[in-house]
Motif scaffolding. Structure first.
Motif, PDB file in Angstrom:
ATOM      1  N   TYR A  51       0.967  -1.223   0.083  1.00 43.41           N
ATOM      2  CA  TYR A  51       0.031  -0.117  -0.042  1.00 43.41           C
ATOM      3  C   TYR A  51       0.855   1.202  -0.124  1.00 43.41           C
ATOM      4  O   TYR A  51       0.526   2.225  -0.651  1.00 43.41           O
ATOM      5  CB  TYR A  51      -1.064   0.166   1.181  1.00 43.41           C
ATOM      6  N   VAL A  52       2.050   1.310   0.891  1.00 40.53           N
ATOM      7  CA  VAL A  52       2.759   2.443   0.805  1.00 40.53           C
ATOM      8  C   VAL A  52       3.427   2.465  -0.485  1.00 40.53           C
ATOM      9  O   VAL A  52       3.587   3.771  -0.709  1.00 40.53           O
ATOM     10  CB  VAL A  52       3.607   2.397   2.053  1.00 40.53           C
ATOM     11  N   TRP A  53       4.238   1.450  -0.981  1.00 45.91           N
ATOM     12  CA  TRP A  53       5.072   1.974  -2.156  1.00 45.91           C
ATOM     13  C   TRP A  53       3.882   2.309  -3.225  1.00 45.91           C
ATOM     14  O   TRP A  53       4.586   3.084  -4.318  1.00 45.91           O
ATOM     15  CB  TRP A  53       5.779   0.790  -2.435  1.00 45.91           C
ATOM     16  N   MET A  54       2.800   1.589  -3.418  1.00 45.36           N
ATOM     17  CA  MET A  54       1.807   2.129  -4.349  1.00 45.36           C
ATOM     18  C   MET A  54       1.511   3.570  -4.302  1.00 45.36           C
ATOM     19  O   MET A  54       1.415   4.392  -5.492  1.00 45.36           O
ATOM     20  CB  MET A  54       0.702   1.286  -4.452  1.00 45.36           C
ATOM     21  N   HIS A  55       1.149   4.039  -3.011  1.00 44.67           N
ATOM     22  CA  HIS A  55       1.015   5.406  -2.842  1.00 44.67           C
ATOM     23  C   HIS A  55       2.229   6.288  -3.362  1.00 44.67           C
ATOM     24  O   HIS A  55       2.002   7.190  -3.885  1.00 44.67           O
ATOM     25  CB  HIS A  55       0.513   5.570  -1.508  1.00 44.67           C
ATOM     26  N   LYS A  56       3.373   5.866  -2.960  1.00 42.21           N
ATOM     27  CA  LYS A  56       4.544   6.662  -3.465  1.00 42.21           C
ATOM     28  C   LYS A  56       4.527   6.909  -4.820  1.00 42.21           C
ATOM     29  O   LYS A  56       4.979   7.986  -5.536  1.00 42.21           O
ATOM     30  CB  LYS A  56       5.630   6.268  -2.696  1.00 42.21           C
ATOM     31  N   LEU A  57       4.810   5.628  -5.583  1.00 43.31           N
ATOM     32  CA  LEU A  57       4.975   5.463  -7.187  1.00 43.31           C
ATOM     33  C   LEU A  57       3.764   6.075  -7.610  1.00 43.31           C
ATOM     34  O   LEU A  57       4.095   7.155  -8.478  1.00 43.31           O
ATOM     35  CB  LEU A  57       5.360   4.234  -7.534  1.00 43.31           C
ATOM     36  N   PHE A  58       2.475   5.741  -7.600  1.00 39.32           N
ATOM     37  CA  PHE A  58       1.529   6.218  -8.219  1.00 39.32           C
ATOM     38  C   PHE A  58       0.950   7.485  -7.931  1.00 39.32           C
ATOM     39  O   PHE A  58       0.464   8.292  -9.066  1.00 39.32           O
ATOM     40  CB  PHE A  58       0.261   5.276  -8.212  1.00 39.32           C
ATOM     41  N   GLY A  59       1.230   7.886  -6.796  1.00 42.32           N
ATOM     42  CA  GLY A  59       0.989   9.476  -6.138  1.00 42.32           C
ATOM     43  C   GLY A  59       2.156  10.457  -7.013  1.00 42.32           C
ATOM     44  O   GLY A  59       1.743  11.319  -7.419  1.00 42.32           O
ATOM     45  N   GLY A  60       3.210   9.792  -7.093  1.00 45.51           N
ATOM     46  CA  GLY A  60       4.050  10.663  -7.975  1.00 45.51           C
ATOM     47  C   GLY A  60       3.658  10.639  -9.363  1.00 45.51           C
ATOM     48  O   GLY A  60       3.990  11.794  -9.872  1.00 45.51           O
ATOM     49  N   ALA A  61       3.007   9.646 -10.057  1.00 40.06           N
ATOM     50  CA  ALA A  61       2.566  10.014 -11.219  1.00 40.06           C
ATOM     51  C   ALA A  61       1.666  10.993 -11.598  1.00 40.06           C
ATOM     52  O   ALA A  61       1.540  11.654 -12.343  1.00 40.06           O
ATOM     53  CB  ALA A  61       1.962   8.609 -11.828  1.00 40.06           C
ATOM     54  N   ASN A  62       0.745  11.216 -10.570  1.00 39.80           N
ATOM     55  CA  ASN A  62      -0.297  11.900 -10.423  1.00 39.80           C
ATOM     56  C   ASN A  62       0.469  13.499 -10.296  1.00 39.80           C
ATOM     57  O   ASN A  62      -0.098  14.702 -10.784  1.00 39.80           O
ATOM     58  CB  ASN A  62      -1.228  12.015  -9.280  1.00 39.80           C
ATOM     59  N   LEU A  63       1.426  13.548  -9.532  1.00 37.89           N
ATOM     60  CA  LEU A  63       1.969  14.864  -9.338  1.00 37.89           C
ATOM     61  C   LEU A  63       2.646  15.290 -10.545  1.00 37.89           C
ATOM     62  O   LEU A  63       2.645  16.409 -10.935  1.00 37.89           O
ATOM     63  CB  LEU A  63       3.180  14.558  -8.225  1.00 37.89           C
ATOM     64  N   VAL A  64       3.317  14.437 -11.284  1.00 41.02           N
ATOM     65  CA  VAL A  64       4.081  14.895 -12.432  1.00 41.02           C
ATOM     66  C   VAL A  64       2.909  15.376 -13.547  1.00 41.02           C
ATOM     67  O   VAL A  64       3.301  16.039 -14.313  1.00 41.02           O
ATOM     68  CB  VAL A  64       5.120  13.496 -12.898  1.00 41.02           C
ATOM     69  N   GLU A  65       1.950  14.765 -13.623  1.00 38.50           N
ATOM     70  CA  GLU A  65       0.853  15.020 -14.613  1.00 38.50           C
ATOM     71  C   GLU A  65       0.290  16.535 -14.276  1.00 38.50           C
ATOM     72  O   GLU A  65       0.250  17.349 -14.957  1.00 38.50           O
ATOM     73  CB  GLU A  65      -0.214  14.062 -14.601  1.00 38.50           C
ATOM     74  N   ARG A  66       0.212  16.751 -12.940  1.00 40.09           N
ATOM     75  CA  ARG A  66      -0.189  18.014 -12.445  1.00 40.09           C
ATOM     76  C   ARG A  66       0.717  19.286 -12.988  1.00 40.09           C
ATOM     77  O   ARG A  66       0.371  20.249 -13.499  1.00 40.09           O
ATOM     78  CB  ARG A  66      -0.478  17.988 -11.137  1.00 40.09           C
ATOM     79  N   LEU A  67       1.996  18.758 -12.729  1.00 44.49           N
ATOM     80  CA  LEU A  67       3.267  19.782 -12.834  1.00 44.49           C
ATOM     81  C   LEU A  67       3.322  20.075 -14.252  1.00 44.49           C
ATOM     82  O   LEU A  67       3.482  21.196 -14.772  1.00 44.49           O
ATOM     83  CB  LEU A  67       4.335  19.328 -12.519  1.00 44.49           C
ATOM     84  N   LEU A  68       3.123  18.945 -15.152  1.00 38.28           N
ATOM     85  CA  LEU A  68       3.361  19.175 -16.724  1.00 38.28           C
ATOM     86  C   LEU A  68       2.253  19.947 -17.291  1.00 38.28           C
ATOM     87  O   LEU A  68       2.428  20.637 -18.206  1.00 38.28           O
ATOM     88  CB  LEU A  68       3.484  17.795 -17.393  1.00 38.28           C
ATOM     89  N   ARG A  69       0.834  19.682 -16.913  1.00 36.14           N
ATOM     90  CA  ARG A  69      -0.471  20.361 -17.197  1.00 36.14           C
ATOM     91  C   ARG A  69      -0.136  21.780 -16.763  1.00 36.14           C
ATOM     92  O   ARG A  69      -0.281  22.710 -17.638  1.00 36.14           O
ATOM     93  CB  ARG A  69      -1.544  20.040 -16.631  1.00 36.14           C
TER      94      ARG A  69
END
Length: 286
Positions: free
Chosen positions: A76-94
């Protein structure tokens, strides 16, 4: 995929703590997943020898259950870290993409179609974010976790069985290269078609008064239907190629599993390994 991850190196440096924790926990989960097969293999050996007791059986069960619970929590923790990072990069790139558009001069918008810009702001950025999540997962699994499994099988189980089980791996690498290239080519065509559809929609909306004034609704509907059909066909081509990827990988993984099973039984019959070790290796590789 690897080119996308390379281009996102700046983001991984920016969020290095998040990804460092996520990757380390992912590797730890991979190591922890090797424990239940080992415990089951030891239990089977004790059963075969007739030395199993109620206390030892209870201990094995509790250890396996405890390991499964720990794996669940850490996953649960590593999925939150990796896939949460994916959402962050999407927001930043937009945000960066929008800032870039606002700084552009009129000639830029005359050169680039609005539909293509919308496609880049939606589907393209979503795909990059997905790659940032699943790409890091695949990269870690194909390097650190695979090395851990090979080490565990080669040095703790049987190097002969390990060599036999990894025979299909080169074919998996070849299949990934072929399918990856084909998917990329078809995805590019699908994105171009998506941009055409966006342009068609914008034209129809901007000129709706003219369309209705000259009673061109049916013609406009047909044009839009043709564009939509083109988008559907090209996305279907991507889906078909992508659908071939998973079964092919599973085929070679299943072949590896069968080789490990057959050769493991052979080694058991020739008393080179025990039944518990054979079961442990099959579970570890499968």
């Amino acid at each position: 995929m690897f080119s996308v991850l390379k281009n996102l190196a700046w983001f991984f440096r920016l969020e290095r703590k998040r990804y460092l924790v996520g990757v380390i926990l992912l590797i730890l989960v991979g190591v922890a997943e090797l424990l239940p097969p080992r415990l089951l293999g030891n239990a089977i050996d004790e059963i075969v020898r007739g030395s199993i007791t109620g206390a030892s059986l209870t201990r094995y069960i509790l250890l396996i259950l405890g390991t499964v619970v720990i794996i669940y929590l850490v996953t649960y923790v590593w999925m939150h870290k990796l896939f949460g990072g994916a959402n962050l990069v999407e927001r930043l790139l937009r945000s960066r993409f929008m800032d870039h558009l606002l700084r552009m001069t009129p000639p830029f918008f005359e050169k680039n179609r609005t539909g293509d810009l919308m496609a880049r702001a939606t589907n393209d950025l979503r795909s990059i974010a997905t790659t940032a999540g699943f790409g890091m997962l695949t990269l870690t699994d194909s390097t650190a976790f695979l090395a851990t499994v090979l080490f565990a099988m080669g040095f703790l189980v049987s190097w002969k069985l390990t060599l036999a089980a990894i025979l299909p791996l080169p074919f998996i690498a070849i299949a990934m290269m072929i399918y990856g290239k084909a998917v990329h080519q078809r995805y590019t065509l699908a994105q171009d078609a998506f941009g055409d559809m966006n342009d068609q929609v914008l034209e129809s909306i901007a000129g709706i008064r003219v369309v209705r004034a000259y009673v061109q609704e049916r013609l406009d509907e047909k044009r839009f239907a043709d564009v939509t059909e083109d988008v559907y066909r090209k996305n279907l081509a991507v889906a078909k190629m992508d659908a071939l990827f998973e079964p092919t990988i599973r085929l070679f993984v299943g072949l590896s599993y069968v080789i490990a099973l057959a050769y493991g039984i052979y080694l058991v019959f020739h008393n080179e390994i025990t039944l518990g070790i054979s079961y442990r290796s099959i579970c570890t590789w499968g």
